[in-house]
Write a protein that holds these residues in place. Sequence first.
Motif, mmCIF file in Angstrom:
data_model
loop_
_atom_site.group_PDB
_atom_site.id
_atom_site.type_symbol
_atom_site.label_atom_id
_atom_site.label_comp_id
_atom_site.label_asym_id
_atom_site.label_seq_id
_atom_site.Cartn_x
_atom_site.Cartn_y
_atom_site.Cartn_z
ATOM 1 N N PRO A 48 -65.276 -46.931 64.198
ATOM 2 C CA PRO A 48 -65.253 -48.242 64.851
ATOM 3 C C PRO A 48 -66.410 -48.363 65.850
ATOM 4 O O PRO A 48 -66.638 -47.448 66.652
ATOM 5 C CB PRO A 48 -63.907 -48.265 65.578
ATOM 6 N N VAL A 49 -67.141 -49.478 65.795
ATOM 7 C CA VAL A 49 -68.300 -49.679 66.657
ATOM 8 C C VAL A 49 -68.405 -51.134 67.099
ATOM 9 O O VAL A 49 -67.843 -52.026 66.476
ATOM 10 C CB VAL A 49 -69.625 -49.301 65.944
ATOM 11 N N GLU A 50 -69.159 -51.329 68.157
ATOM 12 C CA GLU A 50 -69.651 -52.642 68.553
ATOM 13 C C GLU A 50 -71.115 -52.664 68.135
ATOM 14 O O GLU A 50 -71.844 -51.693 68.358
ATOM 15 C CB GLU A 50 -69.532 -52.800 70.066
ATOM 16 N N ARG A 51 -71.551 -53.742 67.527
ATOM 17 C CA ARG A 51 -72.947 -53.864 67.097
ATOM 18 C C ARG A 51 -73.753 -54.588 68.163
ATOM 19 O O ARG A 51 -73.330 -55.627 68.665
ATOM 20 C CB ARG A 51 -73.026 -54.630 65.783
ATOM 21 N N ARG A 52 -74.923 -54.036 68.470
ATOM 22 C CA ARG A 52 -75.860 -54.688 69.388
ATOM 23 C C ARG A 52 -77.194 -54.811 68.681
ATOM 24 O O ARG A 52 -77.728 -53.824 68.185
ATOM 25 C CB ARG A 52 -76.058 -53.866 70.664
ATOM 26 N N SER A 53 -77.717 -56.010 68.665
ATOM 27 C CA SER A 53 -79.048 -56.221 68.089
ATOM 28 C C SER A 53 -80.084 -55.997 69.170
ATOM 29 O O SER A 53 -80.024 -56.609 70.241
ATOM 30 C CB SER A 53 -79.179 -57.647 67.552
ATOM 31 N N ILE A 54 -81.006 -55.088 68.890
ATOM 32 C CA ILE A 54 -82.143 -54.880 69.771
ATOM 33 C C ILE A 54 -83.382 -54.994 68.886
ATOM 34 O O ILE A 54 -83.279 -54.874 67.663
ATOM 35 C CB ILE A 54 -82.067 -53.531 70.537
ATOM 36 N N PRO A 55 -84.532 -55.269 69.453
ATOM 37 C CA PRO A 55 -85.720 -55.485 68.610
ATOM 38 C C PRO A 55 -85.929 -54.371 67.578
ATOM 39 O O PRO A 55 -85.998 -53.192 67.912
ATOM 40 C CB PRO A 55 -86.864 -55.516 69.623
ATOM 41 N N GLY A 56 -85.949 -54.771 66.317
ATOM 42 C CA GLY A 56 -86.255 -53.848 65.240
ATOM 43 C C GLY A 56 -85.102 -53.044 64.685
ATOM 44 O O GLY A 56 -85.281 -52.284 63.745
ATOM 45 N N MET A 57 -83.895 -53.183 65.257
ATOM 46 C CA MET A 57 -82.784 -52.374 64.763
ATOM 47 C C MET A 57 -81.449 -52.886 65.266
ATOM 48 O O MET A 57 -81.385 -53.702 66.177
ATOM 49 C CB MET A 57 -82.951 -50.919 65.174
ATOM 50 N N THR A 58 -80.393 -52.346 64.676
ATOM 51 C CA THR A 58 -79.041 -52.549 65.170
ATOM 52 C C THR A 58 -78.599 -51.251 65.819
ATOM 53 O O THR A 58 -78.720 -50.179 65.230
ATOM 54 C CB THR A 58 -78.072 -52.913 64.030
ATOM 55 N N LEU A 59 -78.119 -51.354 67.043
ATOM 56 C CA LEU A 59 -77.596 -50.205 67.773
ATOM 57 C C LEU A 59 -76.078 -50.287 67.712
ATOM 58 O O LEU A 59 -75.490 -51.336 67.991
ATOM 59 C CB LEU A 59 -78.069 -50.228 69.222
ATOM 60 N N TYR A 60 -75.457 -49.206 67.319
ATOM 61 C CA TYR A 60 -74.006 -49.134 67.207
ATOM 62 C C TYR A 60 -73.460 -48.409 68.426
ATOM 63 O O TYR A 60 -73.924 -47.308 68.759
ATOM 64 C CB TYR A 60 -73.592 -48.430 65.919
ATOM 65 N N VAL A 61 -72.484 -49.014 69.080
ATOM 66 C CA VAL A 61 -71.861 -48.424 70.266
ATOM 67 C C VAL A 61 -70.437 -48.052 69.887
ATOM 68 O O VAL A 61 -69.585 -48.920 69.671
ATOM 69 C CB VAL A 61 -71.883 -49.397 71.459
ATOM 70 N N ALA A 62 -70.180 -46.761 69.809
ATOM 71 C CA ALA A 62 -68.857 -46.286 69.459
ATOM 72 C C ALA A 62 -67.999 -46.042 70.702
ATOM 73 O O ALA A 62 -66.780 -46.133 70.639
ATOM 74 C CB ALA A 62 -68.962 -44.994 68.650
ATOM 75 N N ARG A 63 -68.656 -45.742 71.801
ATOM 76 C CA ARG A 63 -67.981 -45.552 73.095
ATOM 77 C C ARG A 63 -68.910 -46.100 74.159
ATOM 78 O O ARG A 63 -70.096 -45.823 74.133
ATOM 79 C CB ARG A 63 -67.729 -44.077 73.413
ATOM 80 N N ASP A 64 -68.360 -46.857 75.092
ATOM 81 C CA ASP A 64 -69.164 -47.363 76.203
ATOM 82 C C ASP A 64 -68.520 -46.877 77.492
ATOM 83 O O ASP A 64 -67.334 -46.583 77.521
ATOM 84 C CB ASP A 64 -69.239 -48.893 76.157
ATOM 85 N N ARG A 65 -69.331 -46.820 78.529
ATOM 86 C CA ARG A 65 -68.794 -46.388 79.827
ATOM 87 C C ARG A 65 -68.877 -47.508 80.810
ATOM 88 O O ARG A 65 -69.756 -48.284 80.829
ATOM 89 C CB ARG A 65 -69.602 -45.206 80.374
#
Length: 164
Positions: free
Chosen positions: A147-164
């Motif tokens: 399970p992830v949250e998707r974040r679009s950053i220039p040139g890619m998708t960053l997947y966040v599985a755990r955030d603090r």
Amino acid sequence: MTSPSRRALVTELDRFDRLLEVGCGDRLGVASDLADRGRDVVAIDVAVDDDPGGVTDEPAGENRSADEGEAAADGSLRVRRGDVVALADAADPSSTLASGNADGTGIDAVYARRLPAELQRPTVDLAARLEAACLFTTLGFEEPIVPVERRSIPGMTLYVARDR
């Protein structure tokens, strides 16, 4: 020259003081850039060196690709042999990693670039055991299997599985 996607990833990770890069291989650009920004980074990979003796610290400058630039001045970068699957299952992964961290106080974020599906779950498990954030990119053709949250950053998708 640094790519826009690498700059964006470094900017995203810059909010963390102590980071662990999983599966660094010989691509140390992001880790080096973070160290240059004053962050403490431990980068691990199973193929860092040919020494079967286990985890070893090595000077950052000797492990960089030729295009990675000068050695980090403000932060620290330690490149070590390490297996994320073994670390996720270790009795005390934080003590194993603490010797590679400049101040020994732990890890704030675990990140990986081009993380294959089979290493996603152990990477997230390790981050959870370290009480750290977990962010990664995939090989591009794979979807995350955790399970992830998707974040679009220039040139890619960053997947966040755990955030603090």
